[in-house]
Scaffold this active site. Structure first.
Site, PDB file in Angstrom:
ATOM      1  N   ARG A 102      40.226  53.377  24.684  1.00 48.18           N
ATOM      2  CA  ARG A 102      39.397  52.887  25.560  1.00 48.18           C
ATOM      3  C   ARG A 102      38.443  52.589  26.414  1.00 48.18           C
ATOM      4  NH1 ARG A 102      41.589  49.880  28.479  1.00 48.18           N
ATOM      5  NH2 ARG A 102      44.061  51.365  27.778  1.00 48.18           N
ATOM      6  N   GLU A 202       9.668  36.384  46.806  1.00 53.15           N
ATOM      7  CA  GLU A 202      10.895  36.004  48.244  1.00 53.15           C
ATOM      8  C   GLU A 202      10.212  34.487  49.113  1.00 53.15           C
ATOM      9  OE1 GLU A 202      14.019  37.080  50.675  1.00 53.15           O
ATOM     10  OE2 GLU A 202      14.360  37.357  48.730  1.00 53.15           O
TER      11      GLU A 202
END
Length: 285
Positions: A102, A202
């Site tokens: 899994r 930014e």
């Protein structure tokens, strides 16, 4: 960016936690009906189309669970696959194969989806200088394999986390009292703490781009939610003073246009937060 040793440690932690989460005090389904001495073989079967990723990580999982498991690889990471392809065979203890199953599938399905989406973005940038970057918008606990998948798909990694690069975004700037103050405080902090970290800042508009350019030691300017005209103007203003990056809801329809504005990088959270897992199965043979 983080060191190779740090990256390998992250991978080890993902495997350890994945097995802890899935196996707990034992795989009682296998323990109940399969003898400890039983030997088996299984194949990794593709039931989808895209770019396969996670083969090398799967080998790490198998080795962690049982060092005697053997993997015969037919298709390498980064290769296009189609329905019916067999990526590898794994052989050894049947209990160990089932114990690993899994985590191997969960990781490879996710990594292959990310690699597939990344390659689709990278292809749209062909012929330009622009490279596609991931972000920190990753699944908690498995960032290392998601960023690995981006590289397999032909993208590049942005910072790994908060500790390996400084990124001054709108909230940092506002809390610090403005762009110039935020950059100055950051440079002072890095010097005082003897840290060699790149600084990304930014910008929300062209005036902020101009203000950023007045400060020293800025590695890259992030042009956030700029339109095409603003992006072209910003690229011209910045020149070769520092790198440029576009971000903000950029998708398959718009990424090429932003690249043609001349930016060095385009970052996209969609590479990791908006993908559909590739359909893979581990089948006994």
């Amino acid at each position: 960016m983080i060191s190779e040793a740090q990256f390998q440690n992250e991978l080890r932690l993902i495997i350890e936690n994945g097995i802890r989460e899935d196996v707990g005090d034992g795989d009682h389904s296998s323990l109940a009906c399969i003898p400890a001495t039983a030997q088996g073989k299984a194949k990794l079967l593709v039931k989808d189309e895209g770019i396969i990723a996670g083969v090398e990580f799967a080998k790490m999982i198998f080795q962690y669970v049982d060092k005697d498991l053997k993997v015969e690889t037919f298709i390498q990471d980064g290769t296009p696959v189609k329905y019916g392809d067999v990526v590898f065979h794994v052989s050894g203890s049947s209990q160990s194969i089932l114990k690993s199953e899994r985590l191997v599938l969960n990781a490879m399905q996710r990594m292959s989806a990310i690699a597939t989406k990344t390659q689709s973005f990278a292809r749209l940038l062909e012929g330009t200088k622009t490279k596609v970057l991931d972000t920190r918008k990753t699944t908690p606990g498995i960032r290392a394999i998601e960023k690995w998948a981006v590289k397999i798909g032909g993208g590049e990694n942005h910072r790994f986390a908060l500790y390996d690069m400084v990124m001054l975004k709108d909230n940092h700037i506002d809390f610090a009292g403005g762009i110039t103050k935020a950059i100055q405080k950051t440079n002072d902090y890095l010097k005082q703490n003897n840290l060699d970290l790149k600084i990304i800042v930014e910008a929300r508009n062209l005036d902020e781009v101009r203000e950023i350019l007045q400060s020293d030691n800025v590695y890259r300017i992030l042009l956030d939610n700029f339109d095409y005209d603003m992006t072209r103007t910003a690229v011209a203003l910045i020149g070769d003073q520092c790198q440029t990056e576009s971000s903000g809801n950029i998708n398959e329809k718009t990424i090429r246009y932003y690249a043609e504005c001349g930016v060095d990088y385009i970052s996209s959270g969609a590479l990791t937060h908006s993908v559909y897992n590739m359909d893979l199965s581990l089948k006994a043979i």
